[in-house]
Scaffold this active site. Structure first.
Site, PDB file in Angstrom:
ATOM      1  N   SER A 145      55.597  -2.461 -46.208  1.00 21.57           N
ATOM      2  CA  SER A 145      54.008  -2.704 -46.025  1.00 21.57           C
ATOM      3  C   SER A 145      53.139  -1.553 -45.719  1.00 21.57           C
ATOM      4  O   SER A 145      53.328  -0.829 -46.718  1.00 21.57           O
ATOM      5  CB  SER A 145      53.829  -3.969 -44.987  1.00 21.57           C
ATOM      6  N   HIS A 201      55.868 -12.030 -47.435  1.00 21.93           N
ATOM      7  CA  HIS A 201      55.777 -10.748 -47.031  1.00 21.93           C
ATOM      8  C   HIS A 201      56.147 -10.349 -45.548  1.00 21.93           C
ATOM      9  O   HIS A 201      56.400 -11.432 -44.799  1.00 21.93           O
ATOM     10  CB  HIS A 201      54.091 -10.276 -46.867  1.00 21.93           C
ATOM     11  N   ASP A 214      53.988 -13.228 -51.586  1.00 20.72           N
ATOM     12  CA  ASP A 214      53.280 -11.983 -51.028  1.00 20.72           C
ATOM     13  C   ASP A 214      51.954 -11.934 -51.569  1.00 20.72           C
ATOM     14  O   ASP A 214      51.963 -11.677 -52.528  1.00 20.72           O
ATOM     15  CB  ASP A 214      54.029 -10.874 -50.876  1.00 20.72           C
TER      16      ASP A 214
END
Length: 313
Positions: free
Chosen positions: A161, A283, A253
């Site tokens: 991320s 995610h 995501d």
């Protein structure tokens, strides 16, 4: 529009999240979180497990000392690469501790030492504090293997991320001004790579898929970055000369489409690139392996690809 495929264990996790909403990640809430010791189990991940060595090291950084933690499945080893890991959390949450389970699993699966970086977080330390620390850590680790009792020969830049963003931003910096050791691979797990525009997946999965738009909006406000600067949106610059690249996305995501776009950009720039999308999951899956049991196989699959890329050198 046809409803997207959601795995049963992912659906159960999302239903639990919906039934137990977390507070908005305001500056006050983040300050309270800073005072807590967050473990992998608290975030839905698996514990660190057995390792040969865990070692804490401190290095001088551009804004003060930076904590580093070595995770190694072996207590000693011959000279070889080191994985530098940047944790996710929207540049505002997350830590060495919260992502210790993931860092340890990367070390086991790749059979390599992993050094996790405690970079500065927003809003107390807005952009570019995080990329400044990320780059400084990579350069220092490249020159100081002895601090970890190791002889490092190359770097693998890895993150999830926001940490995936920092891995790529650091790789760009080291492409243009090399460190003491070469970058052998960049592994970006559901990375944020373009803050300059809204991709379709950001709209499609804006609510109810684990990373809601209200959270990303707050993260962006806290981080206070230039949306078009390459140290925030690395997709916007030429990728020629970047190291071999593995990009991992999740089909549900909000960041999915920019991850896909980044893999396309590196491929078009002539960079050896492997792209892998985990289908039916969300995610953050790499840190939800206890809450979402199928995520362990997803992580093993992408780390298997990373291992193959490193072995092919």
């Amino acid at each position: 529009m046809t409803e997207p495929f959601v795995r049963p264990d992912v659906r159960a996790f999302l239903d639990t999240m919906a039934a137990n909403p977390r507070p908005a990640l305001t500056a006050d809430v983040l300050a309270a979180i800073r005072g807590m010791t967050i473990t992998p189990e608290m975030t839905g991940d698996l514990p660190v497990g057995d390792l040969g060595e865990i070692r804490d090291v401190t290095m001088p950084g551009p804004g003060g000392d930076i904590a580093l933690r070595l995770f190694d499945p072996r207590s000693d080893r011959t000279a070889g690469p080191v994985v530098i890991f940047y944790h996710g959390g929207g540049y505002a949450v997350g830590s060495i501790g919260s992502h210790a389970g993931l860092a340890a699993e990367i070390a086991r699966q790749l059979d390599l030492p992993v050094v996790s970086v405690e970079y500065r977080l927003a809003p107390e330390n807005p952009w570019p504090a995080a990329p400044d620390d990320g780059e400084a850590a990579a350069r220092w680790i490249a020159q100081n293997g002895a601090a970890f009792g190791r002889d490092f020969t190359g770097l693998v830049l890895c993150g999830d991320s926001a940490g995936g963003n920092l891995a790529i931003v650091t790789a760009l910096a080291l492409r243009d001004a090399p460190a003491a050791l070469p970058v052998l691979l960049q592994l970006a797990i559901y990375p944020a790579v373009d803050h300059s525009r809204e991709y379709p997946s950001r709209r499609a999965f804006a609510e109810g898929y684990g990373l809601d738009s209200k959270d990303t909006t707050l993260f962006d406000q806290h981080y206070a970055a230039d949306k078009r600067h390459p140290r925030n949106s690395p997709l916007l610059v030429d990728q020629t000369g970047m190291p071999p690249t593995l990009v991992v996305t999740a089909s549900l995501d909000p960041l999915r489409d920019e991850g896909r776009a980044y893999a396309a950009a590196t491929t078009l720039a002539g960079v050896p690139t492997v792209f892998h999308e985990a289908v039916g999951t969300i995610h953050g899956f790499a840190c939800y392996r206890r809450a979402i049991p199928s995520a362990q196989a997803d992580l093993a699959a992408c780390l298997g690809l990373a291992r193959a890329m490193l072995n092919a050198r």
